[in-house]
Design an enzyme around this catalytic site. Structure first.
Site, PDB file in Angstrom:
ATOM      1  N   CYS A 123       0.840  -1.195   0.000  1.00 34.53           N
ATOM      2  CA  CYS A 123       0.000   0.000   0.000  1.00 34.53           C
ATOM      3  C   CYS A 123       0.879   1.251   0.000  1.00 34.53           C
ATOM      4  CB  CYS A 123      -0.906   0.020   1.229  1.00 34.53           C
ATOM      5  SG  CYS A 123      -1.896  -1.478   1.421  1.00 34.53           S
ATOM      6  N   CYS A 143     -11.221  -0.569   0.056  1.00 37.78           N
ATOM      7  CA  CYS A 143     -10.668  -0.723   1.406  1.00 37.78           C
ATOM      8  C   CYS A 143     -11.147   0.474   2.215  1.00 37.78           C
ATOM      9  CB  CYS A 143      -9.144  -0.777   1.344  1.00 37.78           C
ATOM     10  SG  CYS A 143      -8.340  -0.845   2.974  1.00 37.78           S
TER      11      CYS A 143
END
Length: 339
Positions: free
Chosen positions: A96, A188
């Site tokens: 990420c 997410c």
């Protein structure tokens, strides 16, 4: 049954179950939909640090607060790819990248991020970004570059939101999530507990997530890490019992989602983290630093996984399973033609 129409009364009834009963029910649901011995390992890198114009009251990267965070320009692509390779070598399946921006702008920096996404994707990692608000067209560009998931937390309940952030609205958050979903990216989205909110706000946050048209694929549950110099710098984080209760409720409401045990793990014992895994957490961030806050050492996570016989989740598991399901009928059809 996967539901997207939870009432406030139903969420409250689940959240307020006796602790042991709540964990038992969450663990039961978890085993119905997930492998309880499997945990996704993600690594989060700050690719552009500090100087953010937002006023999120928990954040060390807000320009208006006097914290120890030093402003750093956007990293160069080779640096990021080297970090991604190290993360993969350490066992991460998702990488990420976070940039302290209020919103994505169509400029050279965004073009550079697109190059980073392409490079990390080529390493065989699920690529995730958290870059602030973005439009549908920007989400499409990220998708075309190979982005797998986009993180955009709602942070807290709609009712409590203005007490935490004033520089954007709760609707702004939801609009970005809608743009991510329209681009067919993995969503997410989760929140933070320990902001001084009440149980009602935690329930409201979870209800919002659980009643989205499609549950977020990943739901990070963060415990506040107080940062000196921010408005919440003296705030007491939530207890481990509150953390487990929030994770267990999230698991029951969103059975198939990856529930990520996120910020705040450094202050949790192995026993506390184990309770979170029992209650349905099946994802963590690995690495010594989580954006700008400390995180448990990789060696500690490996030790805990060994104690609990936990195995890391492989990258792109959902896509591989879907491909296998699609393959079986085609094989059957081919055999039928031969016979």
């Amino acid at each position: 049954m996967i539901r997207n129409n939870w009432t406030r009364e139903e969420v409250e009834a689940i959240y307020n179950l006796p602790f042991m009963e709540l964990v038992y029910q969450a663990a039961t649901v978890h085993r119905q939909y997930n492998d309880p011995q499997e945990v996704q390992i993600s690594t989060l890198l700050s690719i552009k640090t500090g100087g953010c114009p937002e006023d999120c009251s928990y954040c060390s990267q807000a320009a208006r607060y006097h914290t120890d965070v030093k402003v750093q320009k956007l990293m160069e692509t080779p640096e990021v790819l080297a970090a991604a390779q190290r993360a993969k070598d350490a066992g991460s399946s998702r990488f990420c990248m976070g940039a302290a921006w209020r919103e994505v702008r169509d400029n050279k920096d965004f073009d550079k991020v697109l190059d980073m996404v392409k490079g990390v994707n080529e390493l065989g990692l699920e690529v995730c970004c958290t870059l602030g608000m973005l439009s549908e067209s920007q989400a499409e560009k990220l998708k075309d570059a190979g982005l797998y998931a986009y993180n955009h937390n709602i942070d807290t309940s709609e009712e409590n939101y203005e007490d935490v952030i004033s520089t954007r609205t709760f609707s702004d958050r939801l609009n970005t999530i809608d743009n991510v979903r329209k681009a067919k990216l993995s969503v997410c989205s989760g929140g933070i507990i320990g902001l001084g909110e009440g149980d009602a706000d935690r329930m409201g946050m979870l209800k919002t997530l659980a009643n989205m048209p499609q549950h977020p694929d990943s739901v990070p549950i963060n415990n506040l890490v107080p940062i000196k110099g921010t408005p919440l710098g003296e705030q007491e984080p939530a207890s481990i019992w509150d953390m487990v209760r929030t994770i267990a409720t999230a698991r029951i409401l969103m059975p198939k989602s990856m529930v990520r045990l996120s910020a705040g793990r450094l202050d949790m014992s192995y026993e506390g983290q184990t309770l979170c895994f029992m209650a349905g957490a099946n994802s963590i961030f690995s690495g010594d630093v989580l954006l700008t806050t400390p995180n448990p050492a990789v060696s500690n996570d490996k030790e805990l996984f060994q104690i609990l016989s936990i195995k890391p989740r492989e990258a792109f598991k959902e896509k591989k399973q879907a491909a296998e399901v699609n393959f079986i009928p085609s094989v059957a059809e081919a055999m039928a033609e031969i016979l």
